[in-house]
Design an enzyme around this catalytic site. Sequence first.
Site, short mmCIF file in Angstrom:
data_model
loop_
_atom_site.label_atom_id
_atom_site.label_comp_id
_atom_site.label_asym_id
_atom_site.label_seq_id
_atom_site.Cartn_x
_atom_site.Cartn_y
_atom_site.Cartn_z
N ASP A 15 0.84 -1.20 0.00
CA ASP A 15 0.00 0.00 0.00
C ASP A 15 0.88 1.25 0.00
OD1 ASP A 15 -2.29 -1.53 0.09
OD2 ASP A 15 -2.51 -1.37 2.27
N THR A 251 -9.46 2.66 5.48
CA THR A 251 -8.70 1.72 4.65
C THR A 251 -8.51 0.40 5.37
OG1 THR A 251 -7.49 3.62 3.76
CG2 THR A 251 -6.61 1.43 3.29
N ASP A 255 -11.36 -5.72 5.37
CA ASP A 255 -10.49 -6.87 5.58
C ASP A 255 -10.34 -7.20 7.06
OD1 ASP A 255 -10.07 -6.98 2.84
OD2 ASP A 255 -8.31 -5.68 2.94
N GLY A 290 -3.77 3.76 8.58
CA GLY A 290 -3.12 2.65 7.90
C GLY A 290 -4.04 1.47 7.69
N SER A 294 -3.57 -0.56 11.50
CA SER A 294 -4.75 -0.14 12.26
C SER A 294 -5.46 -1.32 12.93
CB SER A 294 -5.75 0.58 11.34
OG SER A 294 -6.41 -0.33 10.47
#
Length: 308
Positions: A15, A251, A255, A290, A294
Amino acid sequence: MDNPRICVVGACNIDLLSYVPRLPVLGETLHGDRFQIGFGGKGANQAVMCAKLGACVSMVSKLGDDVFGRDTLANFAKFNVDTQHVRLTGEAFSGVAPIAVDRQGNNSIIIVTGANDLLSLAEIEAARATIAASRVLICQLEIPLETSLAALRLARECGVMTIFNPAPARAELPAEAYRLSDVFCPNQSETEMLTGLPAGSVAEAVVAARVLLARGAANVLITLGEHGSLLVNDESVEHIPVESVRAIDTTGAGDCFVGSLAFFLAKGLSPAEATRRANRIAALSVQAHGTQTSFPDAADLPPDLLSD
């Protein structure tokens, strides 16, 4: 809690995060506030989240034989993710994802999949024993669809629970993708693209979820952002809300949710309870910057979240 085995078949990306006052419009050059490089890719993110909660995680993926690929392997090692089925190739660069994040935590992402596209059916078959030994398999759409389907078929043959996260979004999927999914887990925009129906409200999402359920999924679990999640199966429809938080960076939140969900399902929790706990963990992740950075560690979570 014991340490369940989970296998993730999916993409690894690096990323490239730019923090900006607002997302740029077409043709605009915009000065950013800050830049950082992080480890990402939906598969890698989900694997790391599972590992952070204490699962024994195996990753099946492909990396470029480059600095990004070698750094990704080192990052997996830090979280004790098994990488015996992560292959290096000189035929393509590792995948990358340039990401812009505005001050409200909204993001815009470009994915260049690179080596991820070269993960082969033979390499899925080579991971058969690893998949068969797992309680849960997770797949997504950042690798070739046929490769994900092969992994889902193998898991079904071996009696392994499957989670299919159909992201990034696409308009159509073969019927088999639904039938092989014990949990079919899109977000609202992916749901709208797959069904052609709106999913902006809970009521709209229920209608769309029933369309996906009719295609063969055992459970449809739609993530609704700040409104939590919607779980639909043949027996019930349950909207599972989440506590309101101030998002700093969204972000990787999806996930984080999927990885947490897989962990709790592998622990034997019901889909509804696993969803409640995954909601809470994802809500924590959006309060930090992040992607993988995160994701909270097990030690940072309230004890009730990890209790049996």
